[in-house]
Design a protein around this motif. Structure first.
Motif, PDB file in Angstrom:
ATOM      1  N   ASN A 213     -25.432 -84.972 -18.220  1.00 39.95           N
ATOM      2  CA  ASN A 213     -24.988 -86.362 -18.270  1.00 39.95           C
ATOM      3  C   ASN A 213     -23.663 -86.556 -18.973  1.00 39.95           C
ATOM      4  OD1 ASN A 213     -27.217 -87.358 -16.966  1.00 39.95           O
ATOM      5  ND2 ASN A 213     -28.423 -87.358 -18.832  1.00 39.95           N
TER       6      ASN A 213
ATOM      7  N   VAL B 253     -19.384 -84.789 -13.935  1.00 38.64           N
ATOM      8  CA  VAL B 253     -20.149 -85.525 -12.909  1.00 38.64           C
ATOM      9  C   VAL B 253     -19.252 -86.535 -12.195  1.00 38.64           C
ATOM     10  CG1 VAL B 253     -22.524 -85.282 -13.693  1.00 38.64           C
ATOM     11  CG2 VAL B 253     -21.020 -86.865 -14.871  1.00 38.64           C
TER      12      VAL B 253
ATOM     13  N   THR C 221     -17.314 -88.599  -9.431  1.00 37.42           N
ATOM     14  CA  THR C 221     -17.544 -89.045  -8.049  1.00 37.42           C
ATOM     15  C   THR C 221     -16.269 -88.816  -7.235  1.00 37.42           C
ATOM     16  OG1 THR C 221     -18.914 -90.785  -8.953  1.00 37.42           O
ATOM     17  CG2 THR C 221     -18.245 -91.052  -6.671  1.00 37.42           C
TER      18      THR C 221
ATOM     19  N   CYS D 234     -18.077 -95.456 -16.621  1.00 36.37           N
ATOM     20  CA  CYS D 234     -16.699 -95.023 -16.337  1.00 36.37           C
ATOM     21  C   CYS D 234     -16.558 -93.526 -16.060  1.00 36.37           C
ATOM     22  CB  CYS D 234     -15.839 -95.425 -17.523  1.00 36.37           C
ATOM     23  SG  CYS D 234     -14.194 -94.730 -17.557  1.00 36.37           S
TER      24      CYS D 234
ATOM     25  N   THR E 258     -13.095 -92.800 -12.254  1.00 35.58           N
ATOM     26  CA  THR E 258     -12.814 -92.773 -10.814  1.00 35.58           C
ATOM     27  C   THR E 258     -12.659 -94.181 -10.251  1.00 35.58           C
ATOM     28  OG1 THR E 258     -14.084 -90.750 -10.668  1.00 35.58           O
ATOM     29  CG2 THR E 258     -13.622 -91.860  -8.593  1.00 35.58           C
TER      30      THR E 258
ATOM     31  N   THR F 154     -19.801 -95.039 -23.110  1.00 35.59           N
ATOM     32  CA  THR F 154     -20.120 -94.821 -24.515  1.00 35.59           C
ATOM     33  C   THR F 154     -19.395 -93.589 -25.048  1.00 35.59           C
ATOM     34  OG1 THR F 154     -22.033 -93.672 -23.675  1.00 35.59           O
ATOM     35  CG2 THR F 154     -22.414 -95.834 -24.617  1.00 35.59           C
ATOM     36  N   SER F 155     -18.973 -92.727 -24.153  1.00 34.33           N
ATOM     37  CA  SER F 155     -18.440 -91.443 -24.596  1.00 34.33           C
ATOM     38  C   SER F 155     -16.931 -91.505 -24.809  1.00 34.33           C
ATOM     39  CB  SER F 155     -18.782 -90.384 -23.542  1.00 34.33           C
ATOM     40  OG  SER F 155     -17.863 -89.328 -23.608  1.00 34.33           O
TER      41      SER F 155
END
Ligand SMILES: C[S@@+](CC[C@H](N)C(=O)[O-])C[C@H]1O[C@@H](n2cnc3c(N)ncnc32)[C@H](O)[C@@H]1O
Length: 840
Positions: A198, A451, A453, A477, A481, A498-499
């Motif tokens: 994730n 991950v 898209t 986010c 992308t 959040t990251s």
């Protein structure tokens, strides 16, 4: 430096799209936030379309006034249940705080410098940098108004927000006034429950390494909230967010949820609940790169669940997209007749369609009825090939007999049984409307994020459901992308994560972007683009001898070949729980709130972790605890959990401490405002007080993920090392800033170490040449492009490849109004530190 080469024929214009004509409430800078009135601080998020009542009574009673948000009938429509499903939830509403304005584009700067160097060589003069005027207006937004945010408006700026999507969405609704204003939402939530799949741990690599385990407090918190009860928590997490998405969407707005086969069934039922079954538009299957290894069937596709608030409203906004028809395309099967070279026609046989026999060369067509419902009083006899035809009872010809004659002259009429039909050739319109199977969407991509898209997927959604200038929002986010695609297509965008790693990957991707400049209809983006047009021959155009119908290909806007575009300005924001004033006054205003007890508990926990002997003072002032021994008396002040420690907090904490005769103050925080180093030294210079600024390690409150020892949780705030040098350029003094060192938290030894700036730990650094003390404006930015973008054609000069690698010395710049600079450094783990320096 750039090397001058031969001039290409044309020098492309470099452009950006801005949205100054669209006004929005102004987002306050860090530390200037004011909260909503006390009774609006926490809102109730209803998550019930009537299902909770339906459970009680089996069906809704006659005339019952239900809290139905859409026209779902819970007595008839199945609803999903899971452990912990709730029909409402209290959510605190936090304001957004603007930390940074990205006013420049890295690419634009490189182009500008290369051109300037070439012009200097050829003796031509160039004025200012490409977007000097834009930067000026961004800086000069009236500072005196900064305390009455949200009461006045300014030109729209796109938003990259670091924060939990739940709070971000509440903030967009309650502070930013965006209810019903978002045209499209793209949400790509974590698919599965594996932590590593994730989140990405480094800004510069998609590989997650055990030693780099994420230590970002918001990331960890989001992960734990999402998965505490496994898939049950996951569905709760999505339910809350989907209800909020619904509030943000306009009636004609669309939401796309990207999901894998693991949970697609659950998410679709959930979407049925939130948007009603009538809100369902399509379940799109899109092909991924390859198949996962598995004992049964390999997985080759992901899904996009597409819903809207109101199908009818959507129809008026929907833009049909087409793909060129390929040979062998299945859509040709409907063209079941063939016209051979000798003009004879016949049906294609079943064996030919099945591929058992070859289909001969010829023009494919199908026959369609020439009849419309209803009778008419005008004469209907039509003579074709010597025989008279009339429409059957209750019908009339689609076009009057005189025009049927024109169709006949064009060899468009065929006798079938006892009537005549229209010959529609496949090549009358050699395009097919796109359908719900999107092939080869992810093939051959380079990823910035584990991950990520495919751009082609998001781009297609944007083309279908929005127009230039519309707002597109992505609450997940990742590498940005959606924002990147929206920027590329002149849509406004908002995104959050959040990251810190994700936010920094996205920011880098945006400022390094090169986009086509699409031709607008009247100069403004919101006036729409001009598109490639293709012709469609129709029965009507032939019968009326008109030009064939023009069809806009909405996914092929026309680029201005003399221009290229770079990213427009955007703001980087976070959620500020408390400004200094609210932080102080929280209890006074709302003593009864559960939140208040939590806050006191939070302060108590942090202070005791810092000093076991801390005597907690409560949260009404800014001295939250006092640690006292025979040798020392220390006041402890704790910064907000989801905001930065501001210079004002430090100042006020010192005042409070001195009022009680305490001369040493330790301010603990998760993040610090840029000017805190300066505030500390001024306070220390002025009084006899000693101030320590202490970073709280990001995973301090995340028990369960890592065993932590209290003494390893805190480290002194380490600022980046810079050197400012002065050079003379004629009469003017020019400054250069060199980044020499970066502070890095050593995960193994739990200490902060200084590394030299060229040691590979700097992901990016940014320079504000004229820091106003409130909001960091990125004037110069430096990072490694990894792959140089193709801008050669736009230049008069070739760019030195070094421009695309991380430079450690800035371009020269003059001393400006505030006589103060700020440098922000992002390390490879997404941690930011900022230093402010006064220029004597
Ligand atoms: C599957 S990724 C999205 C990838 C994105 N589509 C791209 O192209 O890069 C999901 C993202 O959601 C973020 N996320 C997870 N929980 C979140 C939350 N509660 N609020 C905001 N972001 C969250 C994760 O940090 C992660 O970056």
């Amino acid at each position: 430096m750039a090397r001058a080469t031969k001039k290409p024929k044309t020098e492309k214009k470099v452009t950006r799209y801005t949205y100054d004509d669209i006004k929005e409430p102004r987002t306050p800078e860090t530390g200037h936030t004011s909260l909503l009135p006390a009774d609006e601080l926490v809102v109730t998020l209803p998550m019930d379309n009537g299902w909770s009542k339906a459970i009680e009574v089996g069906k809704l009673p006659e005339g019952d006034e239900r809290s139905v948000v859409v026209d779902m009938d819970p007595a008839a429509d199945p609803v999903l249940f899971w452990s912990g499903k709730r029909n409402r939830r209290e959510v605190p509403v936090l304001p957004l705080q603007r930390n940074e304005i990205v006013s420049e584009s890295r690419i634009a700067q490189i182009i500008d410098r290369a051109r300037r160097a070439a012009e200097e060589q050829s003796g031509a003069a160039r004025q200012g940098h490409l977007f000097a005027d834009l930067e000026k207006t961004l800086r000069e937004t009236d500072r005196s108004k900064r305390v009455e945010f949200y009461t006045h408006e300014e030109g729209w700026k796109n938003k990259l927000i670091c924060g939990d999507s739940l709070h971000v969405m509440e903030s967009l609704l309650h502070y930013e006034n965006l209810r019903g204003k978002v045209q499209m939402i793209y949400i790509d939530p974590p698919y599965g429950i594996k932590y590593d799949s994730n989140f990405q741990q480094r800004v510069d690599s998609t590989k997650n390494d055990e030693k780099d385990a994420a230590d970002d407090v918001l990331t960890i918190k989001a992960f734990r909230d999402t998965w505490a009860l496994g898939v049950h928590s996951y569905v709760s997490y999505l339910q809350e967010r989907l209800y909020l998405c619904r509030e943000l969407l306009s009636d004609s707005g669309s939401i796309f949820v990207q999901i894998s086969d693991e949970n697609v069934h659950l998410v679709r039922t959930l979407l049925d609940e939130v948007f009603g079954r009538k809100g369902f538009c399509s379940q799109i299957t899109f092909q991924k790169t390859g198949s996962q290894e598995t004992t049964l069937l390999g997985t080759t596709v992901d899904y996009l669940l597409w819903y809207t608030r109101d199908r009818e409203a959507l129809n008026s906004r929907y833009r049909q997209l087409y793909l060129p028809r390929k040979a062998g395309d299945l859509s040709l099967d409907r063209y079941d007749h063939i016209e051979l070279a000798d003009k004879s026609t016949r049906r294609i046989t079943a064996a030919e369609i099945r591929g058992e026999l070859p289909i001969p060369d010829g023009r494919r067509f199908r026959t369609t009825s020439l009849l419309s419902d209803g009778e008419t009083s005008t004469p209907q006899e039509f003579v074709f090939e010597g025989k008279t035809y009339t429409p059957r009872a209750g019908n009339h010809w689609k076009t009057p007999p005189a025009r049927l004659a024109k169709l006949a002259a064009l060899d468009r009429i065929l006798v079938e049984g006892s009537t005549i039909t229209y010959k529609r050739y496949a090549d009358d319109f050699d395009y097919v409307p796109i359908n719900d199977r999107w092939e080869s969407m992810q093939i051959g991509r380079v990823r910035d994020y584990v991950v990520q898209t495919a751009e082609s997927v998001v781009t297609r959604c944007i083309h279908m459901c929005t127009q230039p200038g519309d707002i597109v929002f992505d609450p997940t986010c990742g590498s940005g992308t959606t924002a990147y695609c929206a920027e590329g297509l002149g849509r406004r965008w908002i995104t959050c994560d959040t990251s810190r790693v994700a936010v920094n990957v996205a920011r880098k991707r945006l400022v390094g972007g090169v986009f086509a400049h699409f031709m607008t209809r009247n100069g403004k983006v919101s006036s729409d683009f001009s598109y490639k047009v293709v012709k469609r021959i129709t029965l009507e155009s032939l019968a009326k001898e008109r030009e064939a119908e023009s069809i806009d290909l909405f996914d092929e806007p026309l680029p201005d070949v003399d221009a290229l575009r770079v990213c427009g300005p955007f703001e980087i924001a976070s959620l500020g729980r408390y400004s200094v004033e609210d932080w102080k006054g929280y209890f006074v205003r709302e003593p009864g709130l559960v939140e208040a007890a939590k806050l006191e508990n939070y302060i108590g926990v942090i202070c005791r972790l810092y000093r076991r002997d801390a005597a907690i003072q409560g949260a009404t002032g800014l001295v939250h605890a006092v640690a006292e021994t025979e040798k020392e008396r220390i006041a402890i002040s704790v910064g907000p959990l989801s905001g930065r420690v501001t210079g004002k907090q430090i100042h006020d904490a010192v005042q409070d401490a001195m009022a009680s005769g305490i001369l040493e103050v330790h301010v603990l925080g998760w993040a610090f405002e840029a000017n805190v180093g300066e505030v500390k030294s001024q306070l220390e210079k002025r009084g006899k007080v000693k101030v320590e600024l202490i970073m709280i390690r990001p995973d301090t409150l995340a028990e369960g993920l890592k065993a932590t020892q209290p003494e390893m949780l805190f480290s002194p705030l380490a600022l980046p090392d810079i050197e400012v040098t002065v050079a003379k350029n004629g009469k003017e003094k020019q400054l250069h800033v060199t980044l020499t060192g970066v502070a890095l938290f050593d995960r193994k030894r739990r200490t902060t170490e200084y590394k030299s700036a060229d040691s590979g730990y700097v992901s990016a650094w940014y320079l504000d040449e004229d820091y106003d003390g409130d909001c960091f404006v990125d004037c110069q930015m430096f990072f490694d492009f990894k792959k140089a973008p193709n801008i050669k054609a736009a230049l008069r000069a070739e760019v030195d490849p070094d421009e695309f690698t991380l430079k450690l010395t800035s371009e020269p710049f003059p001393v400006r109004g505030y006589k103060r600079i700020a440098v922000k450094v992002v390390d490879v783990y997404g941690n930011e530190s900022t230093i402010v320096q006064e220029l004597a």
